[in-house]
Scaffold this motif. Structure first.
Motif, PDB file in Angstrom:
ATOM      1  N   SER A  13      13.559  22.464  18.776  1.00  0.00           N
ATOM      2  CA  SER A  13      12.398  22.280  17.929  1.00  0.00           C
ATOM      3  C   SER A  13      11.467  21.651  18.623  1.00  0.00           C
ATOM      4  CB  SER A  13      13.048  21.214  16.617  1.00  0.00           C
ATOM      5  OG  SER A  13      13.356  20.012  17.069  1.00  0.00           O
ATOM      6  N   GLN A  14      11.690  20.732  19.490  1.00  0.00           N
ATOM      7  CA  GLN A  14      10.492  20.101  20.466  1.00  0.00           C
ATOM      8  C   GLN A  14      10.173  21.077  21.218  1.00  0.00           C
ATOM      9  OE1 GLN A  14       9.560  17.093  19.240  1.00  0.00           O
ATOM     10  NE2 GLN A  14      10.934  17.583  17.735  1.00  0.00           N
ATOM     11  N   PHE A  15      10.872  21.857  21.793  1.00  0.00           N
ATOM     12  CA  PHE A  15      10.243  22.621  22.958  1.00  0.00           C
ATOM     13  C   PHE A  15       9.389  23.853  22.223  1.00  0.00           C
ATOM     14  CE2 PHE A  15      14.264  21.626  25.422  1.00  0.00           C
ATOM     15  CZ  PHE A  15      13.703  21.204  26.495  1.00  0.00           C
ATOM     16  N   ARG A  16       9.851  24.270  20.982  1.00  0.00           N
ATOM     17  CA  ARG A  16       9.036  25.167  20.327  1.00  0.00           C
ATOM     18  C   ARG A  16       7.696  24.812  19.882  1.00  0.00           C
ATOM     19  NH1 ARG A  16      14.248  26.337  18.465  1.00  0.00           N
ATOM     20  NH2 ARG A  16      14.241  25.070  16.685  1.00  0.00           N
ATOM     21  N   ILE A  17       7.488  23.423  19.961  1.00  0.00           N
ATOM     22  CA  ILE A  17       6.199  22.890  19.646  1.00  0.00           C
ATOM     23  C   ILE A  17       5.430  22.208  20.873  1.00  0.00           C
ATOM     24  CG2 ILE A  17       6.657  22.306  17.303  1.00  0.00           C
ATOM     25  CD1 ILE A  17       6.998  19.464  17.988  1.00  0.00           C
ATOM     26  N   GLY A  18       6.003  22.604  21.866  1.00  0.00           N
ATOM     27  CA  GLY A  18       5.510  22.204  23.200  1.00  0.00           C
ATOM     28  C   GLY A  18       5.731  20.817  23.568  1.00  0.00           C
ATOM     29  N   GLU A  19       6.460  20.202  23.031  1.00  0.00           N
ATOM     30  CA  GLU A  19       6.978  18.703  23.299  1.00  0.00           C
ATOM     31  C   GLU A  19       8.064  18.801  24.357  1.00  0.00           C
ATOM     32  OE1 GLU A  19       5.720  15.601  22.757  1.00  0.00           O
ATOM     33  OE2 GLU A  19       4.200  16.278  21.085  1.00  0.00           O
ATOM     34  N   HIS A  20       7.846  19.345  25.623  1.00  0.00           N
ATOM     35  CA  HIS A  20       8.919  19.660  26.447  1.00  0.00           C
ATOM     36  C   HIS A  20       9.573  18.203  27.038  1.00  0.00           C
ATOM     37  CE1 HIS A  20       6.432  23.235  26.638  1.00  0.00           C
ATOM     38  NE2 HIS A  20       7.653  23.976  26.785  1.00  0.00           N
ATOM     39  N   PHE A  21       8.884  17.271  27.287  1.00  0.00           N
ATOM     40  CA  PHE A  21       9.411  15.921  27.616  1.00  0.00           C
ATOM     41  C   PHE A  21      10.236  15.452  26.745  1.00  0.00           C
ATOM     42  CE2 PHE A  21       9.382  11.400  28.268  1.00  0.00           C
ATOM     43  CZ  PHE A  21       9.639  11.268  29.485  1.00  0.00           C
ATOM     44  N   LEU A  22       9.882  15.391  25.528  1.00  0.00           N
ATOM     45  CA  LEU A  22      10.608  14.984  24.593  1.00  0.00           C
ATOM     46  C   LEU A  22      12.087  15.667  24.282  1.00  0.00           C
ATOM     47  CD1 LEU A  22      11.314  12.782  22.244  1.00  0.00           C
ATOM     48  CD2 LEU A  22       9.968  14.050  20.868  1.00  0.00           C
ATOM     49  N   GLY A  23      11.897  16.940  24.466  1.00  0.00           N
ATOM     50  CA  GLY A  23      13.041  17.829  24.465  1.00  0.00           C
ATOM     51  C   GLY A  23      14.037  17.679  25.489  1.00  0.00           C
ATOM     52  N   ILE A  24      13.542  17.603  26.584  1.00  0.00           N
ATOM     53  CA  ILE A  24      14.377  17.078  27.754  1.00  0.00           C
ATOM     54  C   ILE A  24      15.183  15.840  27.614  1.00  0.00           C
ATOM     55  CG2 ILE A  24      14.479  16.573  30.536  1.00  0.00           C
ATOM     56  CD1 ILE A  24      12.248  18.462  30.541  1.00  0.00           C
ATOM     57  N   ALA A  25      14.298  14.898  27.050  1.00  0.00           N
ATOM     58  CA  ALA A  25      14.929  13.460  26.844  1.00  0.00           C
ATOM     59  C   ALA A  25      16.167  13.563  26.035  1.00  0.00           C
ATOM     60  CB  ALA A  25      13.879  12.326  26.382  1.00  0.00           C
ATOM     61  N   ILE A  26      15.916  14.476  24.879  1.00  0.00           N
ATOM     62  CA  ILE A  26      16.909  14.633  23.865  1.00  0.00           C
ATOM     63  C   ILE A  26      18.196  15.200  24.566  1.00  0.00           C
ATOM     64  CG2 ILE A  26      17.483  15.897  21.494  1.00  0.00           C
ATOM     65  CD1 ILE A  26      14.461  15.367  20.829  1.00  0.00           C
ATOM     66  N   ILE A  27      17.611  16.244  25.076  1.00  0.00           N
ATOM     67  CA  ILE A  27      19.011  16.778  25.586  1.00  0.00           C
ATOM     68  C   ILE A  27      19.952  15.946  26.694  1.00  0.00           C
ATOM     69  CG2 ILE A  27      19.889  18.663  27.555  1.00  0.00           C
ATOM     70  CD1 ILE A  27      17.647  20.534  26.512  1.00  0.00           C
TER      71      ILE A  27
END
Length: 220
Positions: free
Chosen positions: A124-138
């Motif tokens: 959901s974060q990658f889809r809205i462009g929040e790549h750093f947060l997406g990586i942190a969540i993974i």
């Protein structure tokens, strides 16, 4: 008797924090949030250990770091990083216990959970462009998954219960924050979170035991 009193005190202070402290009083709410964790730490310190000495030390440090994370979680990434570090200490602790094989069904469920949550939450974060947060969540999903894996390998019931409740608590928090609103989120998250930490703290008093299992059903 003393352990029972500690658990009662943790329960009472947890109920006060969850149900009676208004969210508007942020500073006071953070202070009240930390009291149950401080009691959990004292509970762990006062529990006689039948496991390797380093196990108790790592658990106490993990609890202390978790308490810090509770205070900074209002700044989400800071809380995420701090809880990540706490899980590292729990993993180090669980590694001090003679490890056994993990049942295939448990391994499968953990892996499915990790993939599903990564797709759902991080996606959901990658889809809205929040790549750093997406990586942190993974990264966080990976570490809590590893913590759960190592907990199951100890075959200690208190450790396993604590790890699974921690995973459940974080899952509810993540779903509410990134996917959709969950009714009574605070109660679900904090009740299971405090319970998880109490189980992990109580595991200091566990005894390593042997289980009879079917070797064909295990991952080695």
């Amino acid at each position: 008797m003393i352990r029972t009193l500690f658990v009662a005190a943790i329960t009472i202070m947890g109920i006060i924090y969850i149900f009676f402290i208004p969210p508007e009083a942020v500073g006071f709410k953070i202070f009240m949030k930390l009291i149950p964790m401080a009691l959990v730490i004292l509970f762990a310190i006062g529990t006689r250990s039948f496991l390797p000495r380093m196990y108790k030390r790592m658990i106490i440090i993990g609890l202390f770091v978790s308490m810090i994370a509770d205070g900074v979680i209002y700044w989400f990434l800071a809380g995420l990083v701090t809880f990540f570090i706490a899980h590292l200490f729990y993993i180090f602790a669980f590694r001090k216990i003679p490890r056994k094989a993990i049942p295939k069904w448990a391994a499968t469920l953990l892996l499915l959970y990790g993939v599903g949550m990564a797709y759902w939450i991080a996606g959901s974060q990658f889809r809205i462009g929040e790549h750093f947060l997406g990586i942190a969540i993974i990264a966080y999903i990976s570490i809590i998954l590893l913590m759960g894996w190592m907990a199951i390998r100890t075959h200690l019931p208190l450790v396993i219960m604590g790890a699974l409740l921690f995973i459940f608590s974080d899952s509810v928090l993540a779903l509410d924050r990134f996917v959709y609103d969950i009714p009574y989120r605070d109660a679900f998250v904090m009740i299971t979170y405090y319970a998880a930490q109490v189980f992990i703290a109580a595991s200091v008093g566990s005894r390593a035991i042997k289980f009879s299992v079917n070797p064909k059903s295990l991952i080695r």
